[in-house]
Design a protein around this motif. Structure first.
Motif, PDB file in Angstrom:
ATOM      1  N   ARG A  19       7.328  25.086  42.937  1.00  0.00           N
ATOM      2  CA  ARG A  19       6.742  25.087  44.277  1.00  0.00           C
ATOM      3  C   ARG A  19       7.644  25.818  45.265  1.00  0.00           C
ATOM      4  O   ARG A  19       7.178  26.537  46.136  1.00  0.00           O
ATOM      5  CB  ARG A  19       6.517  23.647  44.712  1.00  0.00           C
ATOM      6  CG  ARG A  19       5.741  23.516  45.985  1.00  0.00           C
ATOM      7  CD  ARG A  19       5.383  22.076  46.236  1.00  0.00           C
ATOM      8  NE  ARG A  19       4.826  21.945  47.572  1.00  0.00           N
ATOM      9  CZ  ARG A  19       4.701  20.800  48.194  1.00  0.00           C
ATOM     10  NH1 ARG A  19       5.087  19.695  47.619  1.00  0.00           N
ATOM     11  NH2 ARG A  19       4.188  20.761  49.394  1.00  0.00           N
ATOM     12  N   HIS A  23       6.676  29.167  47.402  1.00  0.00           N
ATOM     13  CA  HIS A  23       6.817  29.184  48.860  1.00  0.00           C
ATOM     14  C   HIS A  23       7.658  30.385  49.305  1.00  0.00           C
ATOM     15  O   HIS A  23       7.314  31.077  50.265  1.00  0.00           O
ATOM     16  CB  HIS A  23       7.462  27.870  49.304  1.00  0.00           C
ATOM     17  CG  HIS A  23       7.570  27.720  50.777  1.00  0.00           C
ATOM     18  ND1 HIS A  23       6.518  27.294  51.558  1.00  0.00           N
ATOM     19  CD2 HIS A  23       8.606  27.942  51.623  1.00  0.00           C
ATOM     20  CE1 HIS A  23       6.918  27.269  52.814  1.00  0.00           C
ATOM     21  NE2 HIS A  23       8.184  27.655  52.887  1.00  0.00           N
ATOM     22  N   LYS A  27       6.517  33.539  51.628  1.00  0.00           N
ATOM     23  CA  LYS A  27       7.237  33.922  52.840  1.00  0.00           C
ATOM     24  C   LYS A  27       7.614  35.399  52.797  1.00  0.00           C
ATOM     25  O   LYS A  27       7.519  36.108  53.793  1.00  0.00           O
ATOM     26  CB  LYS A  27       8.499  33.070  53.016  1.00  0.00           C
ATOM     27  CG  LYS A  27       8.213  31.696  53.567  1.00  0.00           C
ATOM     28  CD  LYS A  27       9.410  31.026  54.197  1.00  0.00           C
ATOM     29  CE  LYS A  27      10.593  30.858  53.308  1.00  0.00           C
ATOM     30  NZ  LYS A  27      11.594  29.933  53.843  1.00  0.00           N
ATOM     31  N   THR A  42       3.256  26.643  55.778  1.00  0.00           N
ATOM     32  CA  THR A  42       2.879  27.693  54.853  1.00  0.00           C
ATOM     33  C   THR A  42       1.402  28.022  54.973  1.00  0.00           C
ATOM     34  O   THR A  42       0.977  29.101  54.607  1.00  0.00           O
ATOM     35  CB  THR A  42       3.166  27.250  53.408  1.00  0.00           C
ATOM     36  OG1 THR A  42       4.376  26.540  53.399  1.00  0.00           O
ATOM     37  CG2 THR A  42       3.244  28.423  52.491  1.00  0.00           C
TER      38      THR A  42
END
Length: 157
Positions: A19, A23, A27, A42
Motif C-alpha cells: 500500500r 501511494h 504521488k 490520496t
C-alpha cells in the motif's frame, strides 16, 4: 518482559508495504497537477490522475484520425491553389502509375512546391490523355502506360 511491551507500544503504526509503494507511485504520477494535493488525501490525486489518463487514452486513440483529417485538408488547400480537386489530382497520378501517400504529398506541397506543381501538371496531362483516349488514337509518346485500345471495325467483331 516489561521493556518489550513498552518497545512494542512505541513502534509507529505503518502501512503494509504494498500500500505504501502504491501511494508513493500515485504521488509521483500526480505531483505535476497540484503540489497542494501531495499534502491532501490520496483521493484527490487519484481522481485527477484518473482523469488525465483517460484523456491521454482518448488522445492516443484519435491521433491517427486527426492526423489523417489534417493531411486531407492540407492536400485540398494545396491543390486548390492550382485549381485542381484532390480527387482529380489523385486519379491523374493513378493513371500515370505514380503511387504516393497523402503524408508524402502534403510534405511535398509544403516543402517542395515546384515538385508538387510538376506532379499537378503531370496529373492534369494524364487526365486529358485519358479523356482523349476514348475518342482518338494517341501517339506512342504519352504519359499513361496503358496499351492503346484496338479500333472497332465495321462488321462483326
Amino acid at each position: 518482559m516489561f521493556l518489550t511491551c513498552i518497545q512494542m507500544l512505541r513502534q509507529p503504526r505503518t502501512y503494509p508495504l504494498s500500500r505504501w509503494y502504491k501511494h508513493e507511485k500515485l504521488k509521483e504520477q500526480a505531483k505535476h497537477y497540484f503540489y497542494k494535493s501531495l499534502r491532501v488525501r490520496t483521493g484527490l490525486m487519484s481522481i485527477l490522475l484518473r482523469k488525465s489518463l483517460k484523456k491521454q487514452y482518448f488522445a492516443r486513440r484519435n491521433k491517427d484520425t486527426v492526423a489523417g483529417i489534417l493531411r486531407n485538408n492540407r492536400l485540398a488547400a494545396a491543390t486548390s491553389e492550382h485549381n485542381v480537386t484532390p480527387h482529380m489530382f489523385k486519379s491523374g497520378l493513378g493513371h500515370c502509375k505514380i503511387i504516393l501517400s497523402n503524408k508524402l504529398l502534403t510534405n511535398l506541397a509544403i516543402y517542395e512546391p515546384r515538385t508538387f506543381k510538376g506532379l499537378i501538371e503531370t496529373a492534369q496531362r494524364a487526365n486529358i490523355e485519358k479523356l482523349r483516349e476514348r475518342h482518338e488514337e494517341l501517339p506512342d509518346r504519352r504519359l499513361t502506360a496503358h496499351r492503346p485500345r484496338p479500333k472497332l471495325t465495321t462488321g462483326i467483331h
